[in-house]
Design an enzyme around this catalytic site. Structure first.
Site, mmCIF file in Angstrom:
data_model
loop_
_atom_site.group_PDB
_atom_site.id
_atom_site.type_symbol
_atom_site.label_atom_id
_atom_site.label_comp_id
_atom_site.label_asym_id
_atom_site.label_seq_id
_atom_site.Cartn_x
_atom_site.Cartn_y
_atom_site.Cartn_z
ATOM 1 N N SER A 23 17.646 -104.288 -22.664
ATOM 2 C CA SER A 23 18.052 -104.625 -21.296
ATOM 3 C C SER A 23 17.926 -106.129 -21.049
ATOM 4 C CB SER A 23 17.135 -103.885 -20.315
ATOM 5 O OG SER A 23 17.328 -104.358 -19.006
ATOM 6 N N TYR A 53 23.204 -106.383 -16.926
ATOM 7 C CA TYR A 53 23.503 -106.239 -15.501
ATOM 8 C C TYR A 53 23.989 -107.616 -15.095
ATOM 9 C CZ TYR A 53 20.285 -102.164 -14.945
ATOM 10 O OH TYR A 53 19.638 -100.958 -15.011
ATOM 11 N N THR A 108 26.467 -102.361 -17.862
ATOM 12 C CA THR A 108 26.058 -101.242 -16.993
ATOM 13 C C THR A 108 26.762 -101.367 -15.646
ATOM 14 O OG1 THR A 108 23.959 -101.009 -18.118
ATOM 15 C CG2 THR A 108 24.078 -100.106 -15.899
ATOM 16 N N LYS A 165 28.724 -98.688 -19.711
ATOM 17 C CA LYS A 165 27.674 -97.677 -19.496
ATOM 18 C C LYS A 165 27.624 -97.249 -18.028
ATOM 19 C CE LYS A 165 22.632 -97.074 -20.080
ATOM 20 N NZ LYS A 165 21.963 -97.125 -18.782
ATOM 21 N N HIS A 198 22.270 -92.953 -15.503
ATOM 22 C CA HIS A 198 21.093 -93.813 -15.420
ATOM 23 C C HIS A 198 19.814 -92.960 -15.356
ATOM 24 C CE1 HIS A 198 20.903 -98.300 -14.709
ATOM 25 N NE2 HIS A 198 19.627 -98.015 -14.654
HETATM 26 C C1 LIG Z 1 12.178 -97.052 -16.287
HETATM 27 C C2 LIG Z 1 13.645 -97.143 -16.567
HETATM 28 C C3 LIG Z 1 14.258 -98.390 -16.654
HETATM 29 C C4 LIG Z 1 15.606 -98.498 -16.941
HETATM 30 N N1 LIG Z 1 16.171 -99.727 -17.082
HETATM 31 C C5 LIG Z 1 17.487 -99.824 -17.385
HETATM 32 C C6 LIG Z 1 18.079 -101.092 -17.602
HETATM 33 O O1 LIG Z 1 17.435 -102.117 -17.533
HETATM 34 N N2 LIG Z 1 19.402 -101.124 -17.884
HETATM 35 C C7 LIG Z 1 20.173 -99.978 -17.981
HETATM 36 O O2 LIG Z 1 21.375 -100.049 -18.237
HETATM 37 N N3 LIG Z 1 19.616 -98.766 -17.794
HETATM 38 C C8 LIG Z 1 18.302 -98.667 -17.529
HETATM 39 N N4 LIG Z 1 17.751 -97.433 -17.389
HETATM 40 C C9 LIG Z 1 18.554 -96.235 -17.648
HETATM 41 C C10 LIG Z 1 18.504 -95.891 -19.158
HETATM 42 O O3 LIG Z 1 19.220 -96.803 -19.923
HETATM 43 C C11 LIG Z 1 19.098 -94.506 -19.428
HETATM 44 O O4 LIG Z 1 20.381 -94.452 -18.883
HETATM 45 C C12 LIG Z 1 18.228 -93.390 -18.856
HETATM 46 O O5 LIG Z 1 16.867 -93.662 -19.041
HETATM 47 C C13 LIG Z 1 18.578 -92.085 -19.549
HETATM 48 O O6 LIG Z 1 17.933 -91.010 -18.937
HETATM 49 P P1 LIG Z 1 16.571 -90.372 -19.478
HETATM 50 O O7 LIG Z 1 15.490 -91.355 -19.157
HETATM 51 O O8 LIG Z 1 16.459 -89.117 -18.701
HETATM 52 O O9 LIG Z 1 16.710 -90.176 -20.957
HETATM 53 C C14 LIG Z 1 16.382 -97.313 -17.095
HETATM 54 C C15 LIG Z 1 15.777 -96.059 -17.010
HETATM 55 C C16 LIG Z 1 14.417 -95.970 -16.755
HETATM 56 C C17 LIG Z 1 13.786 -94.606 -16.719
#
Ligand SMILES: Cc1cc2nc3c(=O)[nH]c(=O)nc-3n(C[C@H](O)[C@H](O)[C@H](O)COP(=O)(O)O)c2cc1C
Length: 405
Positions: A152, A175, A201, A277, A301
């Site tokens: 990220s 982002y 994203t 994404k 997400h």
């Molecule tokens: C704590 C946390 C931080 C996240 N940070 C980002 C991020 O910085 N960029 C992004 O595209 N998605 C982010 N996501 C989404 C993840 O890339 C992913 O889509 C998501 O965790 C998938 O679902 P799951 O946690 O149920 O496996 C984040 C998710 C969580 C739980």
């Protein structure tokens, strides 16, 4: 077999006209899918884990409330978060017997990269909130287990350090901000560091309503500015090194005005491949491909974007149909078991990313925790492939699943 008292109680709760099928009831029921009759047991080492939920227990126990809230939260009443898990229940497996599966291979290829497994690490920001080694621990685990890692731009570690720790390029997740020079600066920096793919994203362009995070945070009096604070722009630049040298203002942080033309803008400054994404509909999948995306990434997400109430796996068929083989399809949101991953591959995904599952491992035990999560999911996927009579990833297909009506 007789249903357990807890199960009967959950059944009563969810069926009760008094309580209704409330968001809280759904969460309880959703949790029950994976924790029926579980003893309250905390593993002491990664080797003791039987599934990724053993790491969830440890993460919940060890993390400060606000950090656990940041990890766990969905949006609004967690409708999408619950749906991500519940939706897997509607897909059943159709085993194929008497196939020689003595040699199972998880190897596959994605955007020109040879992968040992179709399981990749989704971009998760601010990993210092979960472990002092943050993304570097994740990168070391990705290296030893040979998995693709997405980083990220909200990471607690710089892309240069993460690539050094992994010993190979990562995919850079972006982002954008409304301040183009900041976006341009990050893209150029990521490419210079060796990234060959940018993951754009697009599902939180105008923020999201993370109620559960707010509830955990107000129960936590500590000052988080040292690890992931965003109280001032200086705090922000210190905690998120990809923004070092940026000149943007908080007012320019979100991008509600972003449209498909943004991909042209990215292409104007980088030759990295572009993955989009956050796609959950056929129309957007088609638009992404028409706008020149090199891959489409189905994701809500992890239930943190909007309260659509629709599980990511439910969105996959229409996206696969719209993409029609023109580019690879990646998916995440709610994947916790080898069977979940198998189902997505059978429905046409080329790769599956995990999010919270590996962060539970990181929060519990650092690098060895992430390694064990990956090893377990690979072993579970190999097992289900053997049970379904699929020797390779290419052998997995629609005949292996059915959808409950
Ligand atoms: C704590 C946390 C931080 C996240 N940070 C980002 C991020 O910085 N960029 C992004 O595209 N998605 C982010 N996501 C989404 C993840 O890339 C992913 O889509 C998501 O965790 C998938 O679902 P799951 O946690 O149920 O496996 C984040 C998710 C969580 C739980």
């Amino acid at each position: 077999m007789e249903a357990s008292p807890r199960r009967q109680f959950l059944k009563f709760l969810t069926a009760s006209p008094l309580l209704g099928w409330t968001a809280a009831g759904r969460l309880l029921a959703e949790e029950s899918l994976d924790s029926i009759d579980l003893p309250d047991y905390l593993i002491e080492s990664p080797a003791d884990a039987l599934d990724v939920f053993d790491f969830h227990n440890v993460a919940k126990h060890r993390l400060p409330p606000a950090h656990y809230g940041y990890l766990t939260t969905g949006t609004d009443g967690n409708e999408t978060l619950s749906a991500n898990r519940r939706a897997f229940e509607d897909i059943y497996l159709r085993p194929m017997r008497m196939v020689d599966t003595s040699d199972i291979s998880l190897e596959t290829a994605l955007l020109g990269e040879q992968l040992k497994s179709p399981i990749a690490l989704a971009p998760i920001g601010a990993q210092r909130a979960f472990h002092a080694d943050a993304e570097l621990a994740t990168a070391r685990a990705a290296k030893t287990q040979e998995h693709l890692q997405m980083l990220s731009n909200m990471a607690s570690s710089s892309i240069e350090d993460v690539i050094a720790a992994r010993g190979q390029p990562v995919w850079f997740q972006l982002y954008p901000t409304n301040h183009w020079p900041t976006t341009e600066m990050m893209l150029e920096r990521a490419e210079r560091a060796g990234a060959r793919v940018v993951v754009l994203t697009v599902d939180v362009n105008s923020s999201s309503n993370r109620v559960l995070l707010g509830k955990y945070t107000r129960a936590d009096g500590r000052d988080c500015s040292a690890c992931h604070g965003t109280r001032s722009i200086d705090d922000f630049r210190r905690n998120y090194p990809m923004y070092e040298g940026s000149r943007f203002d908080f007012a320019e942080f979100l991008t509600p005005g972003m449209t498909w033309g943004f991909l042209d803008r990215i292409r104007g400054v980088t030759s990295m491949k572009i993955v989009v994404k956050g796609i959950v509909t056929n129309a957007d999948a088609a638009s992404a491909v028409e706008a020149g995306a090199d891959a489409v990434y189905v994701s809500n997400h992890g239930g943190r974007a909007e309260a659509s109430g629709r599980g990511a796996i439910e969105c996959l068929p229409e996206v696969v149909e719209a993409v029609n083989g023109r580019v690879p399809v990646i998916i995440d949101s709610g994947f916790r078991r080898g069977t979940d991953i198998f189902k997505a591959l059978a429905m046409g995904a080329d790769a599956v990313c995990i999010g919270r599952a590996y962060i539970w491992g990181l929060a519990g035990f650092g690098q060895p925790g992430v390694e064990k999560v990956l090893a377990m999911l690979n072993a579970e996927l190999s097992l289900v492939m053997s049970q379904m009579g699929a020797r390779t990833i290419a052998d997995i297909g629609l005949p292996h699943i059915g959808i409950r009506s």
